[in-house]
Design an enzyme around this catalytic site. Sequence first.
Site: not given
Length: 513
Positions: A273-274
């Site tokens: 995600h990051e």
Amino acid sequence: MTETPASTKAYTTLTAELQQIAILGSCGNLVSWDEQTCLPPSGTEFRAEQLSLLAGLRHERATSKKLGDMIAAAEEALGSTLSEDSIPAANVREARRDYDKATRLPQRLVEELTRATSHAHLAWVNARKASDFGQFLPSLKKVIKLKQEEAQALRASGQTLYDALLDNYEPYASSTQIETVFAALREQLVPLVKEVAASPNKAPASILGRFYPVDQQKRFCEMAAAAVGFDMQAGRIDVSAHPFCSGVAPGDCRLTTRYDERHFNSAFFGVLHETGHGLYEQGLIREAYGTPCGETVSLGIHESQSRMWENFVGRSFSFWTHFYPQAQQQFPHPLGDVNISQFYAAINDIRPTLIRVEADEVTYNLHIMLRFELEQAMMSGDLPAEEIPLAWNKKVKEYLGIKVPSDAQGCLQDVHWSAGLIGYFPTYALGNMYAAQLFQQAASDLGDLDRQFEKGDFKPLLEWLRSNIHHHGRRYSASQLIERITKKPLSHQPLLDHLRNKLAPLYDLKTVS
Ligand code: ZN
């Protein structure tokens, strides 16, 4: 030597000043990253001084008369000689927008909000610990009142109070448009959740709770982030209590995660995600640094990048066709007796739960919708703060079909309202919808994406995102960007199609809704 035309001079003077302001901001980002990753506990108090000095300096410069004059001079010099979405015209337009917004807030209100949210944060931490909304109520009321004042100061004519705040995160968006797509999505998501719950197929989710040693997780996460294109020479991954991505400066993008030895998903999908956020930051045009065309366009689009890599890529069967043998090598004990189909089913486990940040790809959107509705009613005055717990619990029952046992697991779970971040929530679900619509278009432009993922080839997708989204910065608004790329306005349909196509074989659902 030819003389520099006046228009160029006024414009370059402005962009040079914007760059200086951005550099000041980047110093603040670095100090803040350090606070969250490696600051010794005794340094916390002084760190607040450093951060507030930097933020103050930046704000002073971003609201100075000097900057206002530079913007006016650039507007006059450029005149109407350029097309509206040329890069210089877009930079001046967005600089004007930022400046007007920043200077519309009275200093007194900014200071009061800083104080009120700092108290509210403490009250929220304690209230959540005690699971007692009453302890948070007085501070929340104060925050709501000040946010109403802020919205009053910021709003353009015809804009609702809520929309004025929404604009801080999703510029040019309106809650009416969002409500329309949310309603269409909700109408089909609620029954989809019920259908999945009624299916006899249950995902073997417990395999993800086996023992996954931290060192191996770290290696595996870093390998995957680099494999999808995150440049480790221009970024790093560290540990923090709450995962985040900070685009500190060109060539310096920092991600964080947290490792849980008893939960594979937490770090791995957190890092993916990051990484999605990080790829966006790394894809901005370096030469445009500090100007609007070198900045990310909106939180919704930012979130679309993270969700795309986390869910559309990272939770696909083709992604694991490539990575699963490496996962088994890295984690021989927990995954040795698990085949790829069982693993794939486990990472796509769908079930209604109480906590937003732990929610799956389907129910997550319903968590957002209920917050979006409640905070609009809070801002308009239709929902007195006292009634939030009751309203919350009612919506959870209606959308997710489950009962909220305590405020800690209900309306006290998120930090946002205590921090004054009202209008932020919808950007998460917008991100999911943008991601789906963009991914559908990328698949149609790039041919068989699954085939590419199976071979570990993520470059075509990344290049596509770079040229269609990252390189434009804020040249177009989020909705213009979506229309330019997909030739359609934002719709709920691509996300629904994606979810139904993925879940139908896993849960034996009807393929056509
Ligand atoms: Zn995110």
